[in-house]
Design a protein around this motif. Structure first.
Motif, short mmCIF file in Angstrom:
data_model
loop_
_atom_site.label_atom_id
_atom_site.label_comp_id
_atom_site.label_asym_id
_atom_site.label_seq_id
_atom_site.Cartn_x
_atom_site.Cartn_y
_atom_site.Cartn_z
N UNK A 34 0.84 -1.21 0.00
CA UNK A 34 0.00 0.00 0.00
C UNK A 34 0.87 1.25 0.00
N UNK A 35 1.93 1.24 0.80
CA UNK A 35 2.78 2.44 0.90
C UNK A 35 3.63 2.64 -0.35
N UNK A 36 4.20 1.56 -0.88
CA UNK A 36 5.16 1.71 -1.97
C UNK A 36 4.52 1.66 -3.36
N UNK A 37 3.44 0.92 -3.51
CA UNK A 37 2.81 0.80 -4.83
C UNK A 37 1.64 1.78 -4.96
N UNK A 38 0.73 1.76 -3.98
CA UNK A 38 -0.41 2.67 -4.04
C UNK A 38 -0.06 4.06 -3.54
N UNK A 39 1.03 4.15 -2.77
CA UNK A 39 1.46 5.42 -2.17
C UNK A 39 0.35 6.03 -1.32
N UNK A 40 -0.21 5.19 -0.46
CA UNK A 40 -1.25 5.62 0.46
C UNK A 40 -0.93 5.06 1.84
N UNK A 41 -1.61 5.60 2.85
CA UNK A 41 -1.48 5.07 4.19
C UNK A 41 -2.36 3.83 4.32
N UNK A 42 -1.83 2.74 4.87
CA UNK A 42 -2.62 1.50 4.94
C UNK A 42 -3.90 1.66 5.76
N UNK A 43 -4.99 1.19 5.19
CA UNK A 43 -6.26 1.12 5.87
C UNK A 43 -6.76 -0.31 5.77
N UNK A 44 -8.01 -0.53 6.13
CA UNK A 44 -8.55 -1.89 6.14
C UNK A 44 -8.55 -2.51 4.75
N UNK A 45 -8.95 -1.71 3.76
CA UNK A 45 -9.02 -2.19 2.38
C UNK A 45 -8.88 -0.98 1.47
N UNK A 46 -8.32 -1.19 0.29
CA UNK A 46 -8.12 -0.10 -0.66
C UNK A 46 -8.78 -0.47 -1.99
N UNK A 47 -9.51 0.51 -2.54
CA UNK A 47 -10.20 0.31 -3.81
C UNK A 47 -9.66 1.29 -4.84
N UNK A 48 -9.40 0.79 -6.05
CA UNK A 48 -9.09 1.63 -7.22
C UNK A 48 -10.04 1.18 -8.33
N UNK A 49 -11.26 1.69 -8.30
CA UNK A 49 -12.30 1.17 -9.18
C UNK A 49 -12.52 2.02 -10.43
N UNK A 50 -11.98 3.23 -10.44
CA UNK A 50 -12.22 4.12 -11.57
C UNK A 50 -11.09 4.12 -12.59
N UNK A 51 -10.11 3.27 -12.38
CA UNK A 51 -8.96 3.23 -13.30
C UNK A 51 -9.22 2.22 -14.42
N UNK A 52 -8.32 2.20 -15.41
CA UNK A 52 -8.44 1.24 -16.50
C UNK A 52 -8.20 -0.18 -16.02
N UNK A 53 -7.48 -0.31 -14.92
CA UNK A 53 -7.23 -1.63 -14.32
C UNK A 53 -7.76 -1.60 -12.89
N UNK A 54 -9.08 -1.81 -12.71
CA UNK A 54 -9.67 -1.72 -11.36
C UNK A 54 -9.03 -2.72 -10.40
#
Length: 221
Positions: A34-54
């Motif tokens: 989450x930190x190195x690939x998504x570049x976000x702070x870890x939470x319970x679950x992460x969604x990337x649903x609006x991208x070309x690769x959901x």
């Protein structure tokens, strides 16, 4: 289950392409990704649903999920949550709504006569007998003790029960207005007439079988 509640037609999906699920049960692997690939702070679950690769990224960690099988059940519930978030991408939902929707979709997927669904129903009936919790208790800043069971039942009532026709309006109502303001759950439920003593009594009567049974989900062939 999620598809029927959200009125998704045919084989339509609420995102482009196929949803990739990245399940990282080791907490260290999950946090690093989450930190190195998504570049976000870890939470319970992460969604990337609006991208070309959901993408859905999760560790499957949750209170009470101690075994691998239980963590996989958490992941499946999060997939149901993804349908909700993908269908209404601009809406910002309270946690009791998204979590309750995911869990109750999973419970109903087992069948309304399954042992897991029967155990859940028993928990809800116990809450009603004790008369300690009611749906409005979900609207505080934190879930009360046994709040997940209450959230499951209230969301089931809204999404699959006699209030199912109002469910899309409720979900749409969590979108920001022209000023970027998102209505509180309390204000939105009040506007739709989904709160109050009479309404909560209606929920109790539905659980106790005094109102029509939950809407049947379509049989998959």
């Amino acid at each position: 289950m999620a598809r029927s509640a959200l009125a998704l037609p045919g084989d339509e999906m609420p995102w482009a392409g196929k949803l990739a699920i990245c399940y990282l049960p080791e907490p260290r692997d999950f946090r690093t990704f989450v930190r190195e690939v998504l570049r976000e702070q870890p939470e319970r679950v992460h969604y990337r649903l609006n991208s070309e690769a959901p993408l859905l990224v999760t560790s499957g960690q949750a209170i009470g999920a101690a075994t691998e099988a239980e963590r996989q059940q958490v992941v499946l519930a999060q997939v149901a949550e993804a349908f909700l978030r993908g269908r209404y991408p601009q809406s910002q939902f309270p946690a009791w709504l998204t979590g309750g929707f995911g869990r109750v979709c999973l419970l109903r997927a087992d069948g309304l006569k399954s042992p897991r669904y029967a155990a859940y129903r028993k928990q809800v009936l116990q809450l009603i007998r004790e008369n300690r919790l009611k749906p409005s208790d979900l609207l505080g800043e934190q879930l009360p003790e046994r709040g997940e069971v209450l959230a499951n039942s209230f969301v089931e009532f809204l999404a699959f029960g006699p209030e199912a026709n109002n469910f899309p309006a409720l979900l749409s109502g969590f979108r920001p207005d022209e000023n970027g303001q998102i209505p509180s759950a309390v204000a939105l439920l009040e506007r739709l007439g989904l709160v109050g003593t009479a309404f909560e009594e209606r929920w109790r009567n539905w659980v106790l079988g005094k109102l029509p049974a939950p809407k049947k989900d379509p049989v998959r062939k």
